[in-house]
Write an enzyme that holds these catalytic residues in place. Structure first.
Site, PDB file in Angstrom:
ATOM      1  N   TYR A 153       0.845  -1.261  -0.422  1.00  0.00           N
ATOM      2  CA  TYR A 153      -0.293   0.437   0.128  1.00  0.00           C
ATOM      3  C   TYR A 153       0.615   1.465   0.322  1.00  0.00           C
ATOM      4  O   TYR A 153       0.275   2.415  -0.128  1.00  0.00           O
ATOM      5  CB  TYR A 153      -0.943  -0.153   1.295  1.00  0.00           C
ATOM      6  CG  TYR A 153      -1.375  -1.053   0.930  1.00  0.00           C
ATOM      7  CD1 TYR A 153      -3.173  -0.990   0.041  1.00  0.00           C
ATOM      8  CD2 TYR A 153      -2.346  -2.525   1.614  1.00  0.00           C
ATOM      9  CE1 TYR A 153      -4.301  -2.403  -0.339  1.00  0.00           C
ATOM     10  CE2 TYR A 153      -2.721  -3.118   1.197  1.00  0.00           C
ATOM     11  CZ  TYR A 153      -4.347  -3.061   0.381  1.00  0.00           C
ATOM     12  OH  TYR A 153      -4.498  -4.024   0.385  1.00  0.00           O
ATOM     13  N   TYR A 437      -9.095  -4.723  11.269  1.00  0.00           N
ATOM     14  CA  TYR A 437     -10.402  -4.663  10.333  1.00  0.00           C
ATOM     15  C   TYR A 437      -9.673  -5.194   8.898  1.00  0.00           C
ATOM     16  O   TYR A 437      -8.452  -5.002   8.356  1.00  0.00           O
ATOM     17  CB  TYR A 437     -11.040  -3.430  10.714  1.00  0.00           C
ATOM     18  CG  TYR A 437      -9.881  -2.420  10.588  1.00  0.00           C
ATOM     19  CD1 TYR A 437     -10.495  -1.482   9.267  1.00  0.00           C
ATOM     20  CD2 TYR A 437      -9.203  -1.664  11.204  1.00  0.00           C
ATOM     21  CE1 TYR A 437      -9.835  -0.295   9.229  1.00  0.00           C
ATOM     22  CE2 TYR A 437      -8.384   0.003  11.163  1.00  0.00           C
ATOM     23  CZ  TYR A 437      -8.688   0.469   9.596  1.00  0.00           C
ATOM     24  OH  TYR A 437      -7.983   1.371   9.124  1.00  0.00           O
TER      25      TYR A 437
HETATM   26  C1  LIG Z   1      -6.919  -4.000   3.433  1.00  0.00           C
HETATM   27  C2  LIG Z   1      -6.828  -5.366   2.706  1.00  0.00           C
HETATM   28  O1  LIG Z   1      -7.646  -5.914   2.695  1.00  0.00           O
HETATM   29  S1  LIG Z   1      -5.372  -6.061   3.245  1.00  0.00           S
HETATM   30  C3  LIG Z   1      -5.486  -7.482   2.041  1.00  0.00           C
HETATM   31  C4  LIG Z   1      -4.809  -7.487  -0.170  1.00  0.00           C
HETATM   32  N1  LIG Z   1      -4.935  -9.005   0.452  1.00  0.00           N
HETATM   33  C5  LIG Z   1      -4.219  -9.927  -0.691  1.00  0.00           C
HETATM   34  O2  LIG Z   1      -3.511  -9.968   0.743  1.00  0.00           O
HETATM   35  C6  LIG Z   1      -5.418 -10.694  -0.687  1.00  0.00           C
HETATM   36  C7  LIG Z   1      -4.064 -11.906  -2.149  1.00  0.00           C
HETATM   37  N2  LIG Z   1      -3.434 -10.642  -2.689  1.00  0.00           N
HETATM   38  C8  LIG Z   1      -4.451 -10.630  -3.285  1.00  0.00           C
HETATM   39  O3  LIG Z   1      -5.864 -10.532  -3.972  1.00  0.00           O
HETATM   40  C9  LIG Z   1      -3.890  -9.004  -4.672  1.00  0.00           C
HETATM   41  O4  LIG Z   1      -2.325 -10.137  -5.245  1.00  0.00           O
HETATM   42  C10 LIG Z   1      -3.798  -8.008  -4.501  1.00  0.00           C
HETATM   43  C11 LIG Z   1      -5.204  -7.239  -3.929  1.00  0.00           C
HETATM   44  C12 LIG Z   1      -2.582  -7.934  -3.084  1.00  0.00           C
HETATM   45  C13 LIG Z   1      -3.342  -7.116  -5.773  1.00  0.00           C
HETATM   46  O5  LIG Z   1      -3.745  -6.942  -6.540  1.00  0.00           O
HETATM   47  P1  LIG Z   1      -3.379  -7.059  -8.277  1.00  0.00           P
HETATM   48  O6  LIG Z   1      -4.883  -6.529  -8.587  1.00  0.00           O
HETATM   49  O7  LIG Z   1      -2.606  -7.925  -9.009  1.00  0.00           O
HETATM   50  O8  LIG Z   1      -2.333  -6.000  -8.494  1.00  0.00           O
HETATM   51  P2  LIG Z   1      -2.375  -4.520  -9.333  1.00  0.00           P
HETATM   52  O9  LIG Z   1      -1.664  -5.664 -10.717  1.00  0.00           O
HETATM   53  O10 LIG Z   1      -3.566  -3.451  -9.285  1.00  0.00           O
HETATM   54  O11 LIG Z   1      -0.421  -3.786  -8.604  1.00  0.00           O
HETATM   55  C14 LIG Z   1      -0.858  -2.147  -8.577  1.00  0.00           C
HETATM   56  C15 LIG Z   1       1.115  -2.432  -8.317  1.00  0.00           C
HETATM   57  O12 LIG Z   1       1.479  -3.165  -6.722  1.00  0.00           O
HETATM   58  C16 LIG Z   1       2.023  -4.045  -6.764  1.00  0.00           C
HETATM   59  N3  LIG Z   1       2.046  -5.107  -5.988  1.00  0.00           N
HETATM   60  C17 LIG Z   1       0.293  -5.945  -6.414  1.00  0.00           C
HETATM   61  N4  LIG Z   1       0.048  -6.918  -5.657  1.00  0.00           N
HETATM   62  C18 LIG Z   1       1.584  -6.693  -4.343  1.00  0.00           C
HETATM   63  C19 LIG Z   1       1.678  -7.521  -3.261  1.00  0.00           C
HETATM   64  N5  LIG Z   1       1.432  -8.158  -2.918  1.00  0.00           N
HETATM   65  N6  LIG Z   1       3.194  -7.093  -3.289  1.00  0.00           N
HETATM   66  C20 LIG Z   1       3.940  -6.147  -3.563  1.00  0.00           C
HETATM   67  N7  LIG Z   1       3.527  -4.864  -4.287  1.00  0.00           N
HETATM   68  C21 LIG Z   1       2.730  -5.861  -5.063  1.00  0.00           C
HETATM   69  C22 LIG Z   1       1.852  -4.657  -8.494  1.00  0.00           C
HETATM   70  O13 LIG Z   1       3.447  -4.950  -8.546  1.00  0.00           O
HETATM   71  C23 LIG Z   1       1.630  -2.970  -8.685  1.00  0.00           C
HETATM   72  O14 LIG Z   1       3.341  -1.826  -8.768  1.00  0.00           O
HETATM   73  P3  LIG Z   1       3.446  -1.002 -10.192  1.00  0.00           P
HETATM   74  O15 LIG Z   1       2.485  -0.214  -9.699  1.00  0.00           O
HETATM   75  O16 LIG Z   1       4.715  -0.349  -9.400  1.00  0.00           O
HETATM   76  O17 LIG Z   1       3.113  -1.853 -11.223  1.00  0.00           O
END
Ligand SMILES: CC(=O)SCCNC(=O)CCNC(=O)[C@H](O)C(C)(C)COP(=O)(O)OP(=O)(O)OC[C@H]1O[C@@H](n2cnc3c(N)ncnc32)[C@H](O)[C@@H]1OP(=O)(O)O
Length: 437
Positions: A153, A437
């Protein structure tokens, strides 16, 4: 719900969120909270995203009953074999955040998932940017979340504003040098504990920088008073009444018996609410003197707990620190103008926001009472102390959880006089968020 929370819950989706998702041949929609089938499908996607098993009927019903306050946004893929199950989810709701000396509205975010089949195509980026723009346009000064992974984030402007301390206490070694217990401690039912907890939390929250309001369903979840609660029978509740008779404190804990050695059993404290110093000391002393308990585990404490100074042997506590509450300033004058400051001074903040929501140059002027005015300006006025900061770092500094001196040394902000900036933002107690949360 407050008016702002209501308006936000029903607000239309951001246009660039819609068009960005449509460009990927997908569709973004709000889930209808009154529609059980849509909510079930949403929950299935969230469960899958967080590696949880399929939900039972009881869990689905409880989720439906307790989450109508959440604005649930979902991305659907019409070409998928189960097109009704979202491929991405994002929930948010209006709450209140305690900042030094005040409470401000905040947009809490949770249930962020993108299906493994649709990851790294920019869906999170579209959802986050779009929902933050909507929250900002409606007047939320801040957004806030707790995270599954620290690395996600920061790029969206969230800074780690509250550090959590997890403790494991070797009870036999700990000893006690805190105040003598006062008042009276009694067991109460989980139902009574749940009733007491919410009002106690409301008493405590204004003075607990970093804490947010907790939705009703979360209290029931914690006390095992909703049908989907797991292992509720393990929970015990103690209340503390001060000498005046009022309930000023409460502990919720679960015991893990050690069958090989009963005298080496453990308790996990899942909630300790104390509205007075006497309640805090008395409840901790009670827990540390229970028969058969050799270990106490407790999470989400502040990094400066008074308990540390109540133990005769501080090495009885093993403490693990973790980034916990992330904040994202959406409106610099509103977020910074709400809190109280430590020193009268003027500082110019040159704030960079890669999402283009809250950046700009602002003059922060703190008067002798600690109140601030924050005025946007076109250019930094000459002769004033300037701080160049990203929105992520400003969000981390806001509650006083990290010193600007530390961030300057870490190369994360630039200023000629970090110590002077630190005196302005300094607080007397570390911020704390007592739950996830
Ligand atoms: C507040 C909460 O709910 S916290 C919970 C977060 N969710 C989870 O952990 C559940 C498992 N993970 C997921 O569902 C997904 O991998 C997510 C939501 C974390 C990421 O979703 P994606 O659609 O793949 O992300 P998106 O393609 O928009 O990536 C945006 C940027 O974040 C980066 N990014 C995405 N996931 C991650 C990660 N886990 N760690 C580090 N960087 C990440 C991408 O590389 C990208 O970077 P850039 O802008 O420099 O190119």
């Amino acid at each position: 719900m407050s008016d702002l929370a209501d308006v936000f819950h029903d607000a239309p989706l951001d246009e660039s969120l819609r068009s960005g998702v449509a460009a990927a041949a997908l569709e973004v929609r709000r889930v209808d909270d009154a529609d059980r089938a849509q909510t079930d499908a949403w929950l299935e996607a969230v469960s899958r995203g967080f590696l949880d098993p399929e939900r039972t009927e009881v869990q689905r019903q409880a989720y439906f009953d307790h989450t109508a306050h959440r604005r649930k946004v979902a991305v659907y893929d019409a070409g998928a074999p189960q097109p009704e199950i979202p491929v991405a989810t994002f929930a948010s709701w209006g709450t209140e955040l305690s900042v030094p000396g005040a409470i401000v509205p905040a947009c809490a975010i949770s249930s962020v998932t993108v299906a493994p089949t649709h990851r790294r195509r920019g869906l999170l980026r579209h959802l986050m940017a779009g929902e933050l723009r909507t929250a900002a346009s409606l007047g939320f000064p801040l957004a806030a979340l707790t995270v599954s992974e620290s690395s996600i984030y920061g790029r969206f402007g969230f800074g780690a504003a509250v550090t959590a301390a997890g403790w494991e206490i070797d009870v036999r070694r700990a000893g006690w040098v805190g105040p003598a217990a006062s008042g009276r401690i009694d067991f109460v039912s989980r139902e009574r504990g749940r009733e007491l907890a919410e009002s106690l939390h409301d008493r405590i929250r204004p003075g607990m920088t970093g804490e947010v309001g907790r939705p009703g369903g979360q209290w029931d979840h914690a006390f095992g008073t909703r049908p989907d609660a797991e292992k509720a029978e393990r929970l015990r509740v103690l209340q503390y009444r001060g000498d005046g008779g009022e309930v000023d404190g409460l502990v919720l804990y679960a015991v893990t018996e050690n069958e090989a050695d009963f005298a080496s059993s453990a308790i996990d404290v899942t909630m300790l609410l104390a509205a007075t110093d006497a309640a805090y000391a008395s409840l901790w002393q009670f827990l540390l003197s229970m028969d058969l308990i050799a270990t106490i585990r407790v999470g989400e404490l502040a990094i400066d707990e008074p308990l540390w100074w109540m133990l005769a042997d501080q090495r009885a506590a093993t403490i693990t620190l973790r980034d916990h509450h992330y904040l994202r300033v959406l409106d610099v004058p509103a977020a910074l103008g709400a809190r109280r400051y430590n020193a009268a001074d003027t500082v110019v903040l040159e704030v960079d926001d890669p999402l283009g929501i809250a950046g700009g140059t602002f003059v922060l002027s703190v008067d002798e009472s600690g109140a601030a005015s924050i005025d946007p300006v076109d250019h930094a006025p000459l002769g004033e102390l300037a701080v160049r900061t990203g929105i992520t770092e400003l969000s981390a500094i806001l509650l006083g959880g990290v010193s600007p001196v530390t961030l300057a040394k870490a190369g994360r902000i630039q200023t000629d006089d970090p110590a002077r900036v630190a005196r302005v933002f300094a607080t007397t107690e570390a911020p704390r968020l007592s739950f996830w949360y």
